[in-house]
Each structure stands twice: as structure tokens, then as C-alpha cells.
Design an enzyme around this catalytic site. Structure first.
Site, short mmCIF file in Angstrom:
data_model
loop_
_atom_site.label_atom_id
_atom_site.label_comp_id
_atom_site.label_asym_id
_atom_site.label_seq_id
_atom_site.Cartn_x
_atom_site.Cartn_y
_atom_site.Cartn_z
N HIS A 1 0.83 -1.22 0.00
CA HIS A 1 0.00 0.00 0.00
C HIS A 1 0.86 1.25 0.00
CE1 HIS A 1 -3.60 -2.41 1.82
NE2 HIS A 1 -3.47 -2.58 0.52
N CYS B 1 3.07 21.03 -4.45
CA CYS B 1 4.16 20.75 -5.41
C CYS B 1 4.77 22.11 -5.79
CB CYS B 1 3.61 20.06 -6.66
SG CYS B 1 4.84 19.93 -7.98
N CYS C 1 3.75 22.52 -9.71
CA CYS C 1 2.35 22.56 -10.17
C CYS C 1 1.45 23.31 -9.20
CB CYS C 1 1.81 21.14 -10.32
SG CYS C 1 2.87 20.06 -11.23
N SER D 1 -6.79 -7.96 9.50
CA SER D 1 -8.17 -8.47 9.53
C SER D 1 -8.48 -9.22 8.24
CB SER D 1 -9.14 -7.29 9.71
OG SER D 1 -8.94 -6.36 8.63
N1 APR Z 1 -1.00 -8.28 17.72
C1 APR Z 1 -1.59 -9.02 16.74
N2 APR Z 1 -2.70 -8.61 16.07
C2 APR Z 1 -3.23 -7.43 16.42
C3 APR Z 1 -2.67 -6.60 17.43
C4 APR Z 1 -1.51 -7.08 18.09
N3 APR Z 1 -0.90 -6.37 19.06
N4 APR Z 1 -3.44 -5.48 17.53
C5 APR Z 1 -4.43 -5.60 16.62
N5 APR Z 1 -4.31 -6.76 15.95
C6 APR Z 1 -5.14 -7.27 14.86
C7 APR Z 1 -6.60 -6.95 14.98
O1 APR Z 1 -7.26 -7.97 15.73
C8 APR Z 1 -7.04 -6.96 13.51
O2 APR Z 1 -7.42 -8.27 13.10
O3 APR Z 1 -4.70 -6.64 13.68
C9 APR Z 1 -5.79 -6.55 12.76
C10 APR Z 1 -5.85 -5.13 12.23
O4 APR Z 1 -6.85 -5.11 11.25
P1 APR Z 1 -7.15 -3.73 10.47
O5 APR Z 1 -7.27 -2.64 11.47
O6 APR Z 1 -8.27 -4.01 9.54
O7 APR Z 1 -5.81 -3.43 9.66
P2 APR Z 1 -5.35 -4.11 8.31
O8 APR Z 1 -5.80 -5.54 8.22
O9 APR Z 1 -3.91 -3.85 8.13
O10 APR Z 1 -6.17 -3.24 7.21
C11 APR Z 1 -5.87 -3.50 5.86
O11 APR Z 1 -7.22 -1.61 5.23
O12 APR Z 1 -7.87 0.51 5.69
C12 APR Z 1 -7.08 -0.24 4.86
O13 APR Z 1 -5.14 0.41 3.74
C13 APR Z 1 -5.63 0.13 5.02
O14 APR Z 1 -3.69 -1.32 4.96
C14 APR Z 1 -4.98 -1.14 5.54
C15 APR Z 1 -5.95 -2.21 5.09
#
Ligand code: APR
Length: 259
Positions: free
Chosen positions: A121, A153, A156, A195
């Protein structure tokens, strides 16, 4: 998390002889002080992503999107790698991790010493002009924020955009290709702190599994991978689990003697 499972996963990694890869999400950086997106208190609780994190929103009102970006860059600037980032860097140093596909834009894997990091990303450390491609260092631009927000920029005079993938934007082509190649070759895929809800990053574990990889999920909670795809579920904080996993790998390697 009982030690038996940690030892079994460690054995998988040692036997994979370098064909272990990792897919990481915001959860791996939570213990560095960067809130994730979808847990309680996450970024999307304060900023509706469809209003603040799409390329259309940026093009129609860059100042508004920059309010969210500035909040994110403030925590990212202060953040330092945590033991989870360092554990993955150590696995790469031991030639047991082929690389990391990260959804994060915080540069913490690189800061922890990881070399092969595929930025799915993008990376918030760079700003780019969407018109002429002019690039700037994000931290250096922050010095202008008092007099020029959002940063423009110099050629631009349009708002510069952090080099991160907003909703509605394509994944950088080379990152997509390299990520697919990495996960297709993996015998073990560590899925840490995601997630697994956002495509196409969420396809990676599915592809790896279809190619016969063993999925190891490290997360605080169940995800859509847990039930049907994960062979091992290491429930807990990445910053506690990954260092224990690497310690078990090192113990098995020294027990096995010189390769
Ligand atoms: N250790 C392990 N897992 C953890 C911890 C921790 N300390 N803290 C949180 N989590 C888990 C949560 O339970 C959740 O399942 O990390 C996950 C975070 O999920 P999201 O907040 O959805 O983040 P992510 O999966 O990276 O999102 C993907 O969505 O919004 C877009 O571009 C953004 O890159 C991001 C993408």
C-alpha cells in the site's frame, strides 16, 4: 499460547529452509503506538474511510484528506519498531524468511532491519505530485506545514499526496507482482496483525494456501482466515508471540547443529 504450538510452528519454519514469507497488517504496529484501522479506537472510528481515504476525496478536497493523513503521519513519525518487527527481521537474517508483504505504510519493517519488504500500500515516508511526479521526503515537508498545509508541489502548486494507496487506487504494479511471486513460492505464510478484509492483499493468504502453503495466523482475534485457512492460530499480541517463535527457531537450529 502454549509452547507446544510455538515449537511446532518453529519446526515448520526451520524445515521450510527459507521458503517462509509473511503478510503483515496494522496489528503488527499497534505495539509501536500506531492504532490499527478496525479495532475499537482504530483510525476508521474517527475518520470515515469512504470520506477521508479515497482517491476521489483527495482529488476533490485534499485539505480534508490531509487532516486524516496528518493524524496518521504524526503517530507514524514518533513510532519505532517493536519486538514483532525485529523478530521478522531476525528470521530474514537467519535466511529463514524470504520476505514480507506489508499493508502498512509506516516503514517500521525497514527500520527494524528487514531488507525484502514489499510495500503493498505504498509508504508514507514519501510525498508525490499526482501531476508531475515530483517526490519529496514527508518528514522534511512537515517543516512547511505551519505556513503551507497541505504541502504543495513547488512546480504545479497542487497538493502533494503521500505515496500511499488510497481506496480506489491500484496497487503499485511491481509490488503486486513481487508479492504474488513471494506468496506463490511460500511453504509457510505467517499472517500477522491483519483483519484480511481488504483486497487484493486479502487474496495473498488464499493464493498461498491453494499453492500448498501452511498458514500461521498471529492475531488477537479470529478473522475470515482463521476457521477455513489457518493451519496454526497463534492467538495473542504479535510483539509477544513472534519473539517466542524466533527463540524456538534458534533453539531448534542450534540443536540441529550446523546446516
Ligand atoms: N498483535 C496481533 N494482532 C493485532 C494486534 C496485536 N498487538 N493489535 C491488533 N491486531 C489485529 C486486529 O485484531 C485486527 O485483526 O490486527 C488486525 C488489524 O486489522 P485492520 O485494522 O483491519 O488493519 P489491516 O488488516 O492492516 O487493514 C488493511 O485496510 O484501511 C485499509 O489500507 C488500510 O492497509 C490497511 C488495510
Amino acid at each position: 499460547m502454549d509452547e507446544t504450538v510455538i515449537r511446532e510452528v518453529a519446526q515448520l519454519i526451520v524445515e521450510a529452509k527459507g521458503r517462509t514469507a509473511a503478510l503483515t497488517g496494522a496489528g503488527i504496529s499497534v505495539e509501536s503506538g500506531i492504532p490499527d484501522f478496525r479495532s475499537p479506537g482504530g483510525l476508521w472510528e474517527r475518520f470515515n474511510p469512504m470520506e477521508y481515504a479515497t482517491i476521489d476525496a483527495f482529488e476533490s478536497d485534499p485539505g480534508k484528506v490531509w487532516q486524516m493523513l496528518r493524524e496518521l503521519s504524526r503517530v507514524v513519525t514518533e513510532a519505532r519498531p517493536n519486538p514483532a518487527h525485529r523478530a521478522l527481521a531476525r528470521l530474514e537474517e537467519l535466511d529463514l524468511l524470504s520476505g514480507i508483504v506489508t499493508q502498512n505504510i509506516d516503514n517500521l519493517h525497514q527500520a527494524a532491519g528487514s531488507k525484502n519488504v514489499i510495500e503493498f500500500h505504498g509508504n508514507g515516508a514519501r510525498l508525490r505530485c499526482l501531476l508531475c511526479g515530483h517526490m519529496e521526503d514527508a518528514r522534511a515537508a512537515e517543516a512547511r506545514f505551519a505556513t503551507e498545509f497541505p504541502p504543495l508541489c513547488p512546480y504545479c502548486k497542487v497538493a502533494l499526496k503521500p505515496d500511499v494507496v488510497l481506496f480506489g487506487e491500484a496497487i503499485p504494479e511491481d509490488a503486486g507482482r513481487e508479492a504474488m511471486r513471494l506468496v506463490q513460492r511460500a511453504a509457510v505464510l505467517l499472517v500477522v496483525g491483519t483483519s484480511a478484509l481488504v483486497a487484493p492483499a486479502s487474496y495473498m493468504p488464499i493464493v498461498a494456501r491453494k499453492m500448498g502453503a501452511a498458514l500461521v495466523e498471529v492475531n488477537l482475534e479470529d478473522t475470515m482466515l482463521t476457521r477455513d485457512y489457518a493451519r496454526y492460530v497463534l492467538r495473542g499480541k504479535a510483539g509477544e508471540i513472534l519473539p517466542r517463535l524466533v527463540a524456538a527457531v534458534e533453539a531448534q537450529r542450534s540443536a540441529a547443529g550446523p546446516a
